[in-house]
Design a protein around this motif. Structure first.
Motif, mmCIF file in Angstrom:
data_model
loop_
_atom_site.group_PDB
_atom_site.id
_atom_site.type_symbol
_atom_site.label_atom_id
_atom_site.label_comp_id
_atom_site.label_asym_id
_atom_site.label_seq_id
_atom_site.Cartn_x
_atom_site.Cartn_y
_atom_site.Cartn_z
ATOM 1 N N THR A 93 31.719 8.826 -25.218
ATOM 2 C CA THR A 93 31.696 10.291 -25.218
ATOM 3 C C THR A 93 33.103 10.837 -24.994
ATOM 4 O O THR A 93 33.537 11.760 -25.700
ATOM 5 C CB THR A 93 30.740 10.822 -24.132
ATOM 6 O OG1 THR A 93 29.421 10.363 -24.436
ATOM 7 C CG2 THR A 93 30.752 12.343 -24.070
ATOM 8 N N ARG B 126 35.252 13.044 -27.680
ATOM 9 C CA ARG B 126 35.801 14.370 -27.335
ATOM 10 C C ARG B 126 37.311 14.413 -27.503
ATOM 11 O O ARG B 126 37.861 15.403 -27.963
ATOM 12 C CB ARG B 126 35.401 14.749 -25.917
ATOM 13 C CG ARG B 126 33.942 15.114 -25.820
ATOM 14 C CD ARG B 126 33.573 15.623 -24.471
ATOM 15 N NE ARG B 126 32.175 16.010 -24.469
ATOM 16 C CZ ARG B 126 31.469 16.163 -23.391
ATOM 17 N NH1 ARG B 126 32.018 15.976 -22.214
ATOM 18 N NH2 ARG B 126 30.213 16.515 -23.476
ATOM 19 N N GLU C 131 38.016 14.631 -31.243
ATOM 20 C CA GLU C 131 37.720 15.977 -31.759
ATOM 21 C C GLU C 131 38.794 16.969 -31.352
ATOM 22 O O GLU C 131 39.133 17.882 -32.109
ATOM 23 C CB GLU C 131 36.350 16.451 -31.245
ATOM 24 C CG GLU C 131 35.186 15.711 -31.875
ATOM 25 C CD GLU C 131 35.111 15.894 -33.369
ATOM 26 O OE1 GLU C 131 35.221 17.047 -33.846
ATOM 27 O OE2 GLU C 131 34.934 14.887 -34.082
ATOM 28 N N ARG C 132 39.327 16.809 -30.157
ATOM 29 C CA ARG C 132 40.339 17.728 -29.649
ATOM 30 C C ARG C 132 41.613 17.653 -30.480
ATOM 31 O O ARG C 132 42.326 18.636 -30.649
ATOM 32 C CB ARG C 132 40.643 17.394 -28.204
ATOM 33 C CG ARG C 132 41.529 18.415 -27.523
ATOM 34 C CD ARG C 132 41.709 18.150 -26.055
ATOM 35 N NE ARG C 132 40.409 18.191 -25.385
ATOM 36 C CZ ARG C 132 40.100 17.443 -24.354
ATOM 37 N NH1 ARG C 132 40.976 16.602 -23.856
ATOM 38 N NH2 ARG C 132 38.923 17.518 -23.797
#
Length: 183
Positions: free
Chosen positions: A173, A177, A180-181
């Motif tokens: 996870t 994240r 994606e950032r």
């Protein structure tokens, strides 16, 4: 609740004695060999080195994520779990093999070896499935070997497995994240 725990404990003890008594020659040679290789997480560090040097970008990603999950699982099981639950190892008289003398003295619950092995193998499986297919069998052998050698009860293994899978979920996870950032 007390009755349920008594039933679980009784089955846990019975299963421990049954697994420790397995006498098949393959089990008597393979499980201790895998246990020795996994000691101090050497097996998983070695697997990560092979993946990182031969697997290109995917191998490096799998190795890094697997090591991160393994480290988190070890911290959760050994630094947190063993401090919260004080549990003695299975009695030596239940274990009819030589490994019984080489058991750790720390709390039996949860299995840190299992947590680390499952975390590494599960994470690698998600990131790079072919490498995971190679890592899962020895991870399962580590878990089984912890009971066979008398170091743990099956419920210790179940807790270690849960911690390993939770570490996998947390690391993947966080990795997702972070990816994606940066997009």
């Amino acid at each position: 609740m007390g009755r349920i725990l008594a039933v679980v404990r009784r089955h846990d003890h019975r299963l421990t004695r049954r697994i420790a008594a397995w006498h098949h020659p393959w089990i008597r040679t393979a499980l201790p060999a895998v246990q020795d290789a996994a000691e101090h997480t050497a097996l998983w560090w070695g697997a990560a080195a092979v993946m990182a040097t031969t697997g290109g970008r995917r191998g490096r990603n799998a190795a890094g994520a697997g090591l991160a999950a393994m480290g988190l699982a070890e911290a959760l099981s050994n630094t947190v779990g063993k401090q919260l639950v004080e549990r003695r190892r299975p009695p030596k008289e239940w274990i009819p093999n030589a490994e019984v003398e080489e058991r750790p003295t720390s709390s039996s619950f949860p299995s840190g070896h299992t947590a680390a092995a499952i975390a590494f193998a599960a994470t690698v499986t998600v990131v790079w499935p072919p490498a995971g297919a190679v890592c899962v069998p020895p991870a399962l052998a580590v878990a089984l070997g912890r009971v066979h050698s008398g170091a743990h009860y099956p419920t210790d293994i179940a807790a270690g497995t849960f911690i390993g899978l939770a570490a996998t979920a947390l690391v993947l996870t966080a990795k997702h994240r972070a990816t994606e950032r940066w997009r």
